[in-house]
Motif scaffolding. Structure first.
Motif, PDB file in Angstrom:
ATOM      1  N   ASP A 193       9.093 -30.258 -77.280  1.00  0.00           N
ATOM      2  CA  ASP A 193       9.377 -31.304 -77.643  1.00  0.00           C
ATOM      3  C   ASP A 193      10.966 -31.788 -78.047  1.00  0.00           C
ATOM      4  O   ASP A 193      11.372 -32.126 -79.141  1.00  0.00           O
ATOM      5  CB  ASP A 193       8.634 -31.873 -78.789  1.00  0.00           C
ATOM      6  N   PHE A 195      13.716 -33.255 -77.876  1.00  0.00           N
ATOM      7  CA  PHE A 195      14.266 -34.389 -77.702  1.00  0.00           C
ATOM      8  C   PHE A 195      15.566 -34.433 -78.577  1.00  0.00           C
ATOM      9  O   PHE A 195      15.823 -33.702 -79.507  1.00  0.00           O
ATOM     10  CB  PHE A 195      13.559 -35.669 -78.144  1.00  0.00           C
ATOM     11  N   ILE A 226      11.043 -31.098 -69.608  1.00  0.00           N
ATOM     12  CA  ILE A 226      10.866 -31.883 -70.649  1.00  0.00           C
ATOM     13  C   ILE A 226      12.098 -32.481 -71.048  1.00  0.00           C
ATOM     14  O   ILE A 226      12.618 -33.518 -71.308  1.00  0.00           O
ATOM     15  CB  ILE A 226      10.035 -31.223 -71.671  1.00  0.00           C
ATOM     16  N   ASN A 229      14.188 -34.976 -68.846  1.00  0.00           N
ATOM     17  CA  ASN A 229      13.479 -36.062 -69.001  1.00  0.00           C
ATOM     18  C   ASN A 229      14.253 -36.702 -70.494  1.00  0.00           C
ATOM     19  O   ASN A 229      14.473 -38.004 -70.455  1.00  0.00           O
ATOM     20  CB  ASN A 229      11.990 -36.060 -69.135  1.00  0.00           C
ATOM     21  N   ALA A 230      14.336 -35.835 -71.335  1.00  0.00           N
ATOM     22  CA  ALA A 230      14.902 -36.641 -72.522  1.00  0.00           C
ATOM     23  C   ALA A 230      16.245 -36.623 -72.793  1.00  0.00           C
ATOM     24  O   ALA A 230      16.823 -37.554 -73.645  1.00  0.00           O
ATOM     25  CB  ALA A 230      14.134 -35.740 -73.737  1.00  0.00           C
ATOM     26  N   ARG A 275       3.035 -36.669 -69.483  1.00  0.00           N
ATOM     27  CA  ARG A 275       2.758 -36.319 -70.791  1.00  0.00           C
ATOM     28  C   ARG A 275       3.246 -37.255 -71.779  1.00  0.00           C
ATOM     29  O   ARG A 275       2.522 -37.777 -72.695  1.00  0.00           O
ATOM     30  CB  ARG A 275       3.356 -34.883 -71.106  1.00  0.00           C
ATOM     31  N   PHE A 276       4.556 -37.559 -71.688  1.00  0.00           N
ATOM     32  CA  PHE A 276       5.129 -38.456 -72.628  1.00  0.00           C
ATOM     33  C   PHE A 276       4.777 -40.227 -72.661  1.00  0.00           C
ATOM     34  O   PHE A 276       4.663 -40.620 -73.506  1.00  0.00           O
ATOM     35  CB  PHE A 276       6.601 -38.332 -72.896  1.00  0.00           C
ATOM     36  N   THR A 279       0.984 -39.943 -74.192  1.00  0.00           N
ATOM     37  CA  THR A 279       1.179 -39.831 -75.400  1.00  0.00           C
ATOM     38  C   THR A 279       1.479 -41.271 -76.087  1.00  0.00           C
ATOM     39  O   THR A 279       1.028 -41.735 -77.266  1.00  0.00           O
ATOM     40  CB  THR A 279       1.747 -38.544 -76.166  1.00  0.00           C
ATOM     41  N   ARG A 280       2.596 -41.802 -75.564  1.00  0.00           N
ATOM     42  CA  ARG A 280       3.328 -42.890 -76.222  1.00  0.00           C
ATOM     43  C   ARG A 280       2.347 -44.209 -75.828  1.00  0.00           C
ATOM     44  O   ARG A 280       2.210 -44.968 -76.731  1.00  0.00           O
ATOM     45  CB  ARG A 280       4.580 -43.137 -75.374  1.00  0.00           C
ATOM     46  N   HIS A 296       6.824 -45.243 -79.894  1.00  0.00           N
ATOM     47  CA  HIS A 296       8.080 -45.239 -78.881  1.00  0.00           C
ATOM     48  C   HIS A 296       7.499 -46.083 -77.643  1.00  0.00           C
ATOM     49  O   HIS A 296       6.155 -46.066 -77.416  1.00  0.00           O
ATOM     50  CB  HIS A 296       8.363 -43.953 -78.378  1.00  0.00           C
ATOM     51  N   TYR A 301       8.998 -44.050 -70.049  1.00  0.00           N
ATOM     52  CA  TYR A 301       8.657 -42.834 -69.217  1.00  0.00           C
ATOM     53  C   TYR A 301       7.851 -43.385 -67.900  1.00  0.00           C
ATOM     54  O   TYR A 301       7.912 -42.609 -66.909  1.00  0.00           O
ATOM     55  CB  TYR A 301       7.742 -42.118 -70.134  1.00  0.00           C
TER      56      TYR A 301
END
Length: 321
Positions: A193, A195, A226, A229-230, A275-276, A279-280, A296, A301
């Motif tokens: 995570d 970010f 991850i 992406n972030a 994944r994000f 979950t978002r 968010h 995403y």
């Protein structure tokens, strides 16, 4: 603001009386984060972070999180350290929730990472992966590929209320990823995570990492995906290959990627985006009544996922041939 559980000053003062950090001077909720309730504490001994673990966190996982921060710090990774009470315990209970106090990490997060920030992140991420190698406790990643379909099913028919056609797109992507998810790649402790708001800088120098409450054991290259992406997409949704190249090169200088990791990078980036997105999406559809939290946007995403679906190889992410 990520505060799901309210704490009264009287409750907090009684709780702090079991610690040797002085009397409470002030406390306030912290806006960052969406999983737990976080407070900045000011006591006679200084500044601390109080975290109340909400229902998504399994209390059985807390020794992993607490122990990992201590382990990483002992190996040169700058991260918050749990504060123990007079009984030598790092975990307690407050307002009906498991909780912990941690040291306050100095620095600020960056909202618009520059190339240099991405390079610093890549170097530190590789160091984290190497430092985590000796950590004895294991924790399965509940939000890896096997955990995505339950999230999709939880959103159900409401998925298309967020974007027309989103349900069919996710269903197609899930099928592809479940059938092709890589195995046999180097694995170990990952942050999962990382970010920008979980990375602190002082004068553009990386000063530490926070929020280890998704940390687990999984593919190391998935953690890289991850971060791509972030950190490496611009506000308009465009992927910045210069930032990606800096992150990957700095990471590889500390822990060189194996050829199979390089080959798997586009698929891992697709999985990280999904994944994000999921979950978002679930959070967007299920904000608890009265919670001081701003979920968010899941569509951020979706845009990233569409980029990954068109990527042909790791070269599209800036990695050297």
């Amino acid at each position: 603001m990520a505060v799901y559980t309210d704490v009264s000053p009287e409750e907090l003062e009684a709780f702090l009386a079991t610690y040797d950090i002085g009397r409470l001077r002030a406390f306030k909720g912290i806006a960052e984060g969406v999983e737990n309730s976080n407070f900045l504490l000011q006591t006679e001994a200084g500044s601390f972070i109080l975290t109340l673990y909400e229902k998504r966190v399994n209390p059985a996982d807390l020794p992993f999180f607490i122990g990992l921060m201590e382990h990483l710090a002992s190996r040169g990774i700058d991260c918050p350290q749990p504060v123990k009470n007079r009984k030598g315990e790092a975990l307690g209970t407050l307002a009906g929730r498991p909780c912990a106090i941690a040291t306050f990490l100095i620095g600020t997060s960056v909202r618009r990472p520059k190339v240099a920030h991405c390079a610093a992140l890549g170097e530190t991420l590789a160091g984290l992966h190497k430092a985590g190698a000796g950590f004895a406790i294991r924790r399965t990643n509940a939000l890896s590929v096997q955990g995505w379909r339950p999230l999709f099913e939880a959103a159900g028919a409401r998925t298309d209320t967020v974007a027309t056609g989103l349900q069919a797109l996710i269903a197609d992507e899930l099928g592809t990823l479940e059938a092709n998810w890589p195995t046999g790649l180097p694995a170990g402790v990952i942050h999962a995570d990382l970010f920008p708001d979980n990375v602190f800088f002082i004068d553009d120098k990386l000063s530490g990492l926070i929020d280890f409450y998704f940390a687990c054991n999984d593919l190391l290259a998935y953690d890289i995906a991850i971060c791509l992406n972030a950190w490496c997409f611009e506000p308009d949704g465009a992927y910045n290959a210069t930032k990606g190249r800096a992150l990957l090169a700095a990471y590889g200088a500390v822990r060189p990627l194996e050829p199979a990791e390089v080959e798997a990078l586009p698929l891992l980036a697709r999985g990280a985006a999904l994944r994000f997105l999921l979950t978002r999406l679930v959070d967007w559809l299920n904000v608890p009544p009265g919670a001081l939290v701003r979920p968010h946007d899941p569509l951020e995403y979706l845009r990233k996922l569409r980029f990954h679906r068109g990527a042909q190889s790791a070269r599209d992410y800036g990695i050297a041939a």
